[in-house]
Design a protein around this motif. Structure first.
Motif, PDB file in Angstrom:
ATOM      1  N   ALA A  37       0.836  -1.205   0.000  1.00 21.38           N
ATOM      2  CA  ALA A  37       0.000   0.000   0.000  1.00 21.38           C
ATOM      3  C   ALA A  37       0.865   1.248   0.000  1.00 21.38           C
ATOM      4  O   ALA A  37       2.080   1.196   0.225  1.00 21.38           O
ATOM      5  N   VAL A  38       0.183   2.377  -0.234  1.00 18.77           N
ATOM      6  CA  VAL A  38       0.761   3.709  -0.068  1.00 18.77           C
ATOM      7  C   VAL A  38      -0.203   4.464   0.834  1.00 18.77           C
ATOM      8  O   VAL A  38      -1.421   4.403   0.634  1.00 18.77           O
ATOM      9  N   VAL A  39       0.333   5.146   1.846  1.00 21.93           N
ATOM     10  CA  VAL A  39      -0.519   5.894   2.768  1.00 21.93           C
ATOM     11  C   VAL A  39      -0.137   7.368   2.760  1.00 21.93           C
ATOM     12  O   VAL A  39       1.002   7.729   2.507  1.00 21.93           O
ATOM     13  N   ASN A  40      -1.136   8.205   3.023  1.00 23.95           N
ATOM     14  CA  ASN A  40      -0.945   9.647   3.094  1.00 23.95           C
ATOM     15  C   ASN A  40      -1.424  10.105   4.467  1.00 23.95           C
ATOM     16  O   ASN A  40      -2.613  10.001   4.767  1.00 23.95           O
ATOM     17  N   VAL A  41      -0.502  10.593   5.314  1.00 22.56           N
ATOM     18  CA  VAL A  41      -0.891  11.009   6.653  1.00 22.56           C
ATOM     19  C   VAL A  41      -1.610  12.354   6.659  1.00 22.56           C
ATOM     20  O   VAL A  41      -2.286  12.683   7.620  1.00 22.56           O
ATOM     21  N   LYS A  42      -1.478  13.129   5.598  1.00 24.77           N
ATOM     22  CA  LYS A  42      -2.148  14.437   5.545  1.00 24.77           C
ATOM     23  C   LYS A  42      -3.661  14.289   5.394  1.00 24.77           C
ATOM     24  O   LYS A  42      -4.421  15.003   6.016  1.00 24.77           O
ATOM     25  N   ASN A  43      -4.088  13.361   4.546  1.00 22.28           N
ATOM     26  CA  ASN A  43      -5.530  13.211   4.311  1.00 22.28           C
ATOM     27  C   ASN A  43      -6.084  11.851   4.737  1.00 22.28           C
ATOM     28  O   ASN A  43      -7.264  11.585   4.575  1.00 22.28           O
ATOM     29  N   GLY A  44      -5.226  10.974   5.256  1.00 22.66           N
ATOM     30  CA  GLY A  44      -5.678   9.676   5.752  1.00 22.66           C
ATOM     31  C   GLY A  44      -5.912   8.617   4.695  1.00 22.66           C
ATOM     32  O   GLY A  44      -6.396   7.528   5.014  1.00 22.66           O
ATOM     33  N   ASP A  45      -5.566   8.898   3.441  1.00 18.58           N
ATOM     34  CA  ASP A  45      -5.781   7.924   2.368  1.00 18.58           C
ATOM     35  C   ASP A  45      -4.876   6.709   2.530  1.00 18.58           C
ATOM     36  O   ASP A  45      -3.700   6.830   2.845  1.00 18.58           O
ATOM     37  N   ILE A  46      -5.461   5.549   2.277  1.00 23.73           N
ATOM     38  CA  ILE A  46      -4.716   4.292   2.216  1.00 23.73           C
ATOM     39  C   ILE A  46      -5.060   3.672   0.873  1.00 23.73           C
ATOM     40  O   ILE A  46      -6.222   3.333   0.629  1.00 23.73           O
ATOM     41  N   LYS A  47      -4.063   3.553  -0.002  1.00 22.03           N
ATOM     42  CA  LYS A  47      -4.293   3.001  -1.335  1.00 22.03           C
ATOM     43  C   LYS A  47      -3.553   1.674  -1.466  1.00 22.03           C
ATOM     44  O   LYS A  47      -2.321   1.647  -1.411  1.00 22.03           O
ATOM     45  N   PRO A  48      -4.299   0.583  -1.637  1.00 23.67           N
ATOM     46  CA  PRO A  48      -3.621  -0.699  -1.863  1.00 23.67           C
ATOM     47  C   PRO A  48      -2.743  -0.618  -3.102  1.00 23.67           C
ATOM     48  O   PRO A  48      -3.071   0.066  -4.069  1.00 23.67           O
ATOM     49  N   HIS A  49      -1.629  -1.319  -3.066  1.00 20.34           N
ATOM     50  CA  HIS A  49      -0.697  -1.319  -4.188  1.00 20.34           C
ATOM     51  C   HIS A  49      -1.160  -2.349  -5.213  1.00 20.34           C
ATOM     52  O   HIS A  49      -1.402  -3.512  -4.891  1.00 20.34           O
ATOM     53  N   GLY A  50      -1.272  -1.915  -6.443  1.00 22.84           N
ATOM     54  CA  GLY A  50      -1.692  -2.816  -7.522  1.00 22.84           C
ATOM     55  C   GLY A  50      -3.105  -3.322  -7.303  1.00 22.84           C
ATOM     56  O   GLY A  50      -3.997  -2.575  -6.945  1.00 22.84           O
ATOM     57  N   GLU A  51      -3.285  -4.615  -7.497  1.00 21.54           N
ATOM     58  CA  GLU A  51      -4.609  -5.238  -7.379  1.00 21.54           C
ATOM     59  C   GLU A  51      -4.830  -5.863  -5.996  1.00 21.54           C
ATOM     60  O   GLU A  51      -5.701  -6.701  -5.830  1.00 21.54           O
ATOM     61  N   ARG A  52      -4.047  -5.460  -5.025  1.00 20.82           N
ATOM     62  CA  ARG A  52      -4.127  -6.070  -3.700  1.00 20.82           C
ATOM     63  C   ARG A  52      -5.374  -5.631  -2.950  1.00 20.82           C
ATOM     64  O   ARG A  52      -5.898  -4.557  -3.159  1.00 20.82           O
ATOM     65  N   SER A  53      -5.773  -6.496  -2.027  1.00 23.60           N
ATOM     66  CA  SER A  53      -6.751  -6.084  -1.025  1.00 23.60           C
ATOM     67  C   SER A  53      -6.059  -6.255   0.320  1.00 23.60           C
ATOM     68  O   SER A  53      -5.277  -7.188   0.521  1.00 23.60           O
ATOM     69  N   LEU A  54      -6.310  -5.326   1.216  1.00 28.79           N
ATOM     70  CA  LEU A  54      -5.623  -5.313   2.499  1.00 28.79           C
ATOM     71  C   LEU A  54      -6.439  -6.065   3.542  1.00 28.79           C
ATOM     72  O   LEU A  54      -7.663  -5.911   3.625  1.00 28.79           O
ATOM     73  N   SER A  55      -5.751  -6.862   4.350  1.00 27.79           N
ATOM     74  CA  SER A  55      -6.414  -7.611   5.412  1.00 27.79           C
ATOM     75  C   SER A  55      -6.695  -6.685   6.592  1.00 27.79           C
ATOM     76  O   SER A  55      -6.175  -5.564   6.670  1.00 27.79           O
TER      77      SER A  55
END
Length: 141
Positions: A37-55
């Motif tokens: 994943a890639v996370v952004n602490v400024k806006n709280g976004d969590i974007k899974p990397h590629g086609e992943r789903s996060l547990s």
């Protein structure tokens, strides 16, 4: 050594981090890091990397890291300001005891404008806090 490694590694970036799952349980006994994943602490976004789903475990680790990181950044910000106060004191001592007329000429206007701007903001913010903390007076008073 492998037992000491965390399950996740966060590569800090400008506004957050790239998140990697750390794997030491492979047949080659090598450390593998798989970006999840890639996370952004400024806006709280969590974007899974590629086609992943996060547990749920991934999300908990990410949220825990984000909370710790935000706290760390806030502490650093206050520390930076306190260092600025120290630096202003050192600048005052320099201007009073060491600075030449030419050096003072080079910095005086910039310092005066910056200090005036800072003072204006601080006074306005302090007045706002005082007004917010005072109880409202009777109507029409």
């Amino acid at each position: 050594m492998a037992g000491d490694l965390p399950d996740y590694y966060f590569r800090v970036r400008e506004n957050g981090a790239a998140v990697f799952r750390v794997d030491t349980e492979n047949r080659n006994r090598r450390i593998e890091m798989d970006q999840i994943a890639v996370v952004n602490v400024k806006n709280g976004d969590i974007k899974p990397h590629g086609e992943r789903s996060l547990s749920e475990g991934d999300l908990k680790a990410i949220h825990d890291w984000m909370a710790a990181r935000i706290g760390q950044l806030q502490r650093r910000e206050v520390d930076d300001i306190l260092r600025t106060v120290d630096h202003l004191n050192l600048t005052t001592q320099w201007a009073q005891s060491k600075a030449s007329d030419a050096q003072l000429e080079d910095v005086t206007d910039a310092l005066l404008l910056a200090m005036h701007d800072l003072r204006s903001v601080l006074v306005r913010k302090k007045a706002d806090r005082i007004m917010k903390d005072q109880p409202a007076g009777p109507a029409g008073a």
